[in-house]
Design an enzyme around this catalytic site. Structure first.
Site, short mmCIF file in Angstrom:
data_model
loop_
_atom_site.label_atom_id
_atom_site.label_comp_id
_atom_site.label_asym_id
_atom_site.label_seq_id
_atom_site.Cartn_x
_atom_site.Cartn_y
_atom_site.Cartn_z
N ASN A 156 0.80 -1.30 -0.01
CA ASN A 156 0.08 0.04 -0.19
C ASN A 156 0.78 1.26 -0.05
O ASN A 156 0.31 2.45 -0.36
CB ASN A 156 -0.83 -0.03 1.33
CG ASN A 156 -0.28 -0.43 2.59
OD1 ASN A 156 0.61 -1.24 2.48
ND2 ASN A 156 -0.66 0.51 3.61
N SER A 204 -10.50 -6.49 2.02
CA SER A 204 -11.12 -5.66 2.82
C SER A 204 -12.13 -4.69 1.83
O SER A 204 -11.92 -4.36 0.87
CB SER A 204 -10.20 -4.77 3.39
OG SER A 204 -10.72 -3.47 4.13
N THR A 242 -22.74 -12.63 15.91
CA THR A 242 -23.75 -12.33 14.94
C THR A 242 -23.31 -11.82 13.91
O THR A 242 -22.76 -10.60 13.84
CB THR A 242 -25.08 -11.79 15.72
OG1 THR A 242 -25.51 -12.22 16.75
CG2 THR A 242 -26.19 -11.56 14.61
N CYS A 330 -1.74 4.23 9.27
CA CYS A 330 -1.20 4.00 10.55
C CYS A 330 -0.05 4.73 11.07
O CYS A 330 0.34 5.37 11.68
CB CYS A 330 -1.08 2.65 10.90
SG CYS A 330 -2.51 1.39 10.32
#
Lengths: 395, 82
Positions: A156, A204, A242, A330
């Site tokens: 990336n 993603s 869930t 990040c």
């Protein structure tokens, strides 16, 4: 061109992409009208379960996998964690050695470091000046107790695309599982798990116009994975909790659009990339293109600009409505020299001047011209204030 | 508990690393693909399955043939009776 009227030129699609309108539309009914719990046996639940399976098939098709080989996760980072830790913990009786490249995303890197604290051994494979892993070096690093190799498909920060099928073939021959983090590549270049010959692959939603908070892990059929989230029967007993139905629907819809639009998108992005790379090379001196010149993502242009602080560059471009990054989302906030740039041998002072443009179909040629105009201005301004630059120029 | 040794089987269902109660849901589906008299081998690392699967067989009219311990899992054998 009325360049000064241009607002919000977003060129940080590696950090996040906007959620597509078609995706939002597909998701909305699953927040209220079809809210049933998919694990229940009555119609309101079982119909939603059916919808999950339909969208699992769509995500599988994006990477030429089978439906039953897809686990939905909360992100690409969780998919990477599940791949690295899930395989290591399930195969620890067979061996306790794993191999990753030196330029992996933090979710792979820190999963490996976590395993080191649990008495696994990790080999961090170096890369060359373009960020490529050498297949001979990988082959020599594999031991009799190696259980997993994880090497990202495309980086990336520098855009380099690894020769994954060549690397995975070595692992297949030696009976070692191979994982690739394809978060940066899925939706930008063709990704086929069979052609890549991988056992596990992470993707993603944030990269392909689905919301943040949804990802998926491909795992080759019947591969054992120790769950990270213990729960019940969800995801065939491999991930509790869930299911996030609206986001799964969003990922499925975004996957369909990604398949339909891939080749047009690649053609468009290659043109933009070429414009920005040639523009920077022609108009700004003392600049290094980071990553491979050809084997790189189509919408990815990354540079290190001498005698410039990347953060200052980002802030000043921000004032002109241009949004780019110094590296990964990040790492840039941590104001730390990028480990990826260190790994490809970038001198620390040059690494400070890192800037990354990642584009998408929504970017236009006029925007590149606007970015070039403002980038030149900002670089000139920052260099005029830089003692380093002044000493270099003999001012 | 009945034990077997090197029991041949016609199909294998690998449930190692998969959470409870998958061991009570998946054998039924897999048995549908087998013919009467054929044997399903179920691999699991879940201790509770040692009680649950014989009980499940009794409840659903299938024959529990026995189990053996492997290096990293249990192997349980179910013969399809109906």
């Amino acid at each position: 061109m009325k360049s000064l009227d241009m607002k919000n030129v977003y060129m940080d699609h590696a950090s996040a992409t906007p959620v597509r309108e078609e995706v939002i539309e597909a998701m909305l009914p699953y927040f209220d009208r079809h809210f049933g719990n998919p694990s229940t046996v009555y119609d309101m639940g079982s119909k939603v379960k059916q919808v999950i399976e339909e969208h699992r098939a769509k995500v599988a098709k994006l990477i030429s996998a089978k439906s039953q080989e897809i686990i939905f996760t909360s992100s690409g980072a969780e998919a990477n964690n599940l791949a690295v830790k899930g395989v290591a913990l399930s195969l620890q009786k067979k061996g306790r050695h794993i191999i990753i490249s030196a330029i992996e995303h933090h979710s792979v890197l820190n999963s490996a470091r976590f395993l080191e604290r649990m008495d696994f051994e990790v080999t961090f494979l170096p890369v060359d000046e373009y960020g490529l892993v050498d297949s001979g070096r990988l082959s020599r690093a594999i031991r009799s107790d190696t259980i997993l190799v994880s090497i990202m498909h495309a980086n990336n920060e520098i855009g380099t695309i690894q020769p994954i099928s060549e690397l995975s073939a070595i692992c297949r021959e030696k009976g070692v599982l191979f994982h690739t983090d394809a978060v940066a590549s899925v939706g930008n270049i063709p990704v086929d798990v069979n052609a890549l010959n991988v056992d596990l692959l992470s993707l993603s939603g944030v990269s392909i116009g689905a919301p943040k908070g949804i990802g998926a892990l491909y795992f080759r059929n019947n591969l054992r994975l120790m769950p990270l989230i213990h729960g019940g029967i969800q995801e065939s007993g491999r991930r509790g909790g869930t299911e996030n139905v609206p986001y799964i629907v969003g990922l499925g819809k975004a996957s369909v659009l990604a398949v339909e639009e891939l080749f047009d998108k690649m053609n468009h992005l290659e043109k933009l990339r070429s414009l920005i790379i040639s523009g920077v090379r022609e108009r700004i001196e003392h600049v290094k293109l980071t990553g491979h010149p050809d084997k790189r993502l189509p919408g990815h242009a990354s540079f290190c600009i001498e005698a410039i602080e990347g953060e200052a560059l980002i802030y000043m471009l921000n004032q002109h409505g241009i949004y780019s990054n110094t590296g990964s989302a990040c790492a840039s906030k941590a104001l730390k020299t990028s480990p990826v740039l260190v790994a490809i041998g970038t001198p620390p002072d040059l690494a400070q001047g890192s800037i990354v443009f990642t584009m998408d179909s929504s970017n236009k040629i006029e925007e590149i011209e606007y970015v070039m105009e403002k980038l030149c201005l900002v670089v000139e301004k920052l260099r005029s204030l830089s003692p380093l630059w002044r000493s270099k120029e003999g001012i | 508990m009945k034990f077997v040794d090197k029991q041949p089987s016609d199909d294998t269902l690998d449930l190692v690393c998969r959470m409870c109660p998958l061991h009570l849901l998946e054998p039924g589906d897999r048995l549908k693909c087998l013919k009467r008299g054929q044997v399903l081998e179920v691999l699991t690392d879940y201790d509770g399955a040692l009680e649950d699967i014989p009980e499940w067989c009794q409840k659903f009219g299938q024959e529990f043939m026995g189990m053996e311990e492997d290096e990293d899992c249990y192997k349980l054998y179910i013969k399809k009776v109906k």
